[in-house]
Design an enzyme around this catalytic site. Structure first.
Site, PDB file in Angstrom:
ATOM      1  N   TYR A   1       8.217  28.093  54.758  1.00 38.82           N
ATOM      2  CA  TYR A   1       6.810  28.336  54.449  1.00 38.82           C
ATOM      3  C   TYR A   1       6.270  27.334  53.428  1.00 38.82           C
ATOM      4  O   TYR A   1       5.241  26.680  53.643  1.00 38.82           O
ATOM      5  CB  TYR A   1       6.581  29.767  53.933  1.00 38.82           C
TER       6      TYR A   1
ATOM      7  N   GLU B   1       2.337  27.292  44.556  1.00 40.48           N
ATOM      8  CA  GLU B   1       3.099  27.830  45.682  1.00 40.48           C
ATOM      9  C   GLU B   1       4.334  28.586  45.220  1.00 40.48           C
ATOM     10  O   GLU B   1       4.669  29.631  45.769  1.00 40.48           O
ATOM     11  CB  GLU B   1       3.504  26.710  46.654  1.00 40.48           C
TER      12      GLU B   1
ATOM     13  N   ASP C   1       3.123  33.023  56.275  1.00 39.59           N
ATOM     14  CA  ASP C   1       3.534  33.976  55.247  1.00 39.59           C
ATOM     15  C   ASP C   1       3.262  35.386  55.754  1.00 39.59           C
ATOM     16  O   ASP C   1       2.927  35.576  56.916  1.00 39.59           O
ATOM     17  CB  ASP C   1       2.766  33.696  53.952  1.00 39.59           C
TER      18      ASP C   1
END
Length: 362
Positions: free
Chosen positions: A121, A38, A139
């Site tokens: 996010y 991520e 996103d």
DNA sequence: CATTCGTGGTA
DNA sequence: TTACCAAGAAT
């Protein structure tokens, strides 16, 4: 009777199960591997991340190895990937997780969100993917997908659009499989609902998409205003002293990662002024006839990058953050991509010269 | 809240 | 060639 969001979820989850890409962070999912991926994927395309991810996981396979790794080791693994603040935050987060969370990613939103480098996010993505908790993760892909599906007219990149999409994503989120749902939306944005010429004919949710029905795909997200491009020249100065070369630490006003190095580089809209800045700062005479490398480097605001050789005038220059680096250890210093390419070029030519010298001795 | 942070890709 | 975008976050 199936409602809209339920049918939507089933269609997109079904498609995701069949068509998702085979990505390294999708096998052996763990809190650690998801965390690394991520961070790397923030504003960075999948294709770019893959080799960095594999190298990183191989070298630093768990929280402890990252938390106790040296700063230099971690930076080298990130070299060329960009957004270097991310790697600082990544390491800091690993240290916090090892120290305060017993080496396990916490499973509460607030605690994850508090970690440095973890925003709204990323927190949602981790909670839904790692712990299968029902949090949305919006996103750039999801913004584009939803703005088309619901024909949301708010201007692209506006906060109001972002807010609206977060709201929609929360409403649409199915109670089952939230992690795959979030990933499916992103995957759809990456493979089908792409920025230009979306492939609506093979889209699993075309029947749910208002833009598809109205043929307005190209209108969403609504286009932004044009900007003027102002070219800026960047020159890097290669200052040599026998077998040593001058690097300086990148230090700028922001609280930025301080361990990244560069060849002294100067920018100006006017090319001659850029050179004058360099000559003044380093107190050197720049030899424009001994151009070592000429390379074009184009981004939104910067246009050219040139590398020059320079001769000493006065050897007593150096402020702190400037260091002479032996050519042999140059490769150990973490540089940004453009500087990294210059470094490789220098090392390459250096090796060639060394070989020639050896041949002469024979 | 508008910018900035890097780099690579696309039409 | 150029503007825009990519699994955003911090300030």
């Amino acid at each position: 009777m199936i409602n809209f969001s339920d049918e939507f979820s089933k269609n997109i989850l079904n498609w995701f199960a069949r068509c998702q890409r085979n990505l390294p962070w999708r096998k052996d999912v763990s809190d650690y591997s998801s965390f690394i991926s991520e961070f790397m994927l923030q504003q960075t395309q999948v294709k770019t991340v893959i080799p960095y991810y594999n190298r990183f996981i191989e070298k630093l396979p768990n929280w402890k190895s990252l938390a106790f790794a040296s700063e230099k080791t971690v930076l080298k693994l990130w070299e060329g990937l960009g957004y270097y603040r991310r790697v600082k935050n990544l390491k800091k987060s690993a240290e916090i997780i090892v120290q305060h969370y017993n080496g396990k990613l916490p499973d509460q939103f607030d605690e994850i969100h508090k970690l440095p480098g973890v925003g709204h996010y990323t927190a949602g993505a981790l909670l839904s993917i790692v712990y299968k908790k029902p949090y949305p993760a919006v996103d750039g892909n999801v913004i584009r997908v939803f703005s088309r599906i619901f024909e949301i007219k708010n201007p692209a990149k506006s906060t109001s659009l972002t807010q609206e999409v977060w709201k929609r994503a929360s409403e649409m989120l199915p109670p089952y499989d939230p992690g795959n749902f979030n990933q499916a939306l992103m995957e759809l944005g990456a493979l089908i609902c792409i920025p230009k010429n979306p492939r609506c004919l093979v889209c699993p949710v075309q029947k749910h998409c208002q833009s598809f029905h109205h043929g307005t795909q190209s209108l969403f997200p609504s286009t932004t205003v044009k900007k003027k491009l102002v070219p800026t020249y960047m020159i890097s100065v290669l200052l040599k002293q026998s077998n040593r070369i001058l690097l300086r630490k990148i230090s700028n006003q922001a609280s930025w990662f301080q361990s990244l190095w560069e060849f002294p580089t100067y920018t100006d809209k006017n090319f001659k002024r850029a050179i004058a800045k360099a000559e003044k700062d380093l107190d050197v005479q720049i030899d424009r006839n001994e151009l070592l490398l000429l390379k074009f480097y184009i981004t939104k605001h910067k246009v050219t990058l040139k590398l020059f050789n320079a001769d000493f005038h006065n050897p007593v220059i150096f402020k702190k953050d400037y260091r002479w680096i032996p050519m042999k250890s140059l490769a150990q210093y973490p540089l940004a991509k453009a500087q990294n390419q210059i470094r490789d070029f220098i090392l390459h030519t250096f090796q060639k010269i060394q070989k020639k010298i050896l041949k002469r001795k024979k």
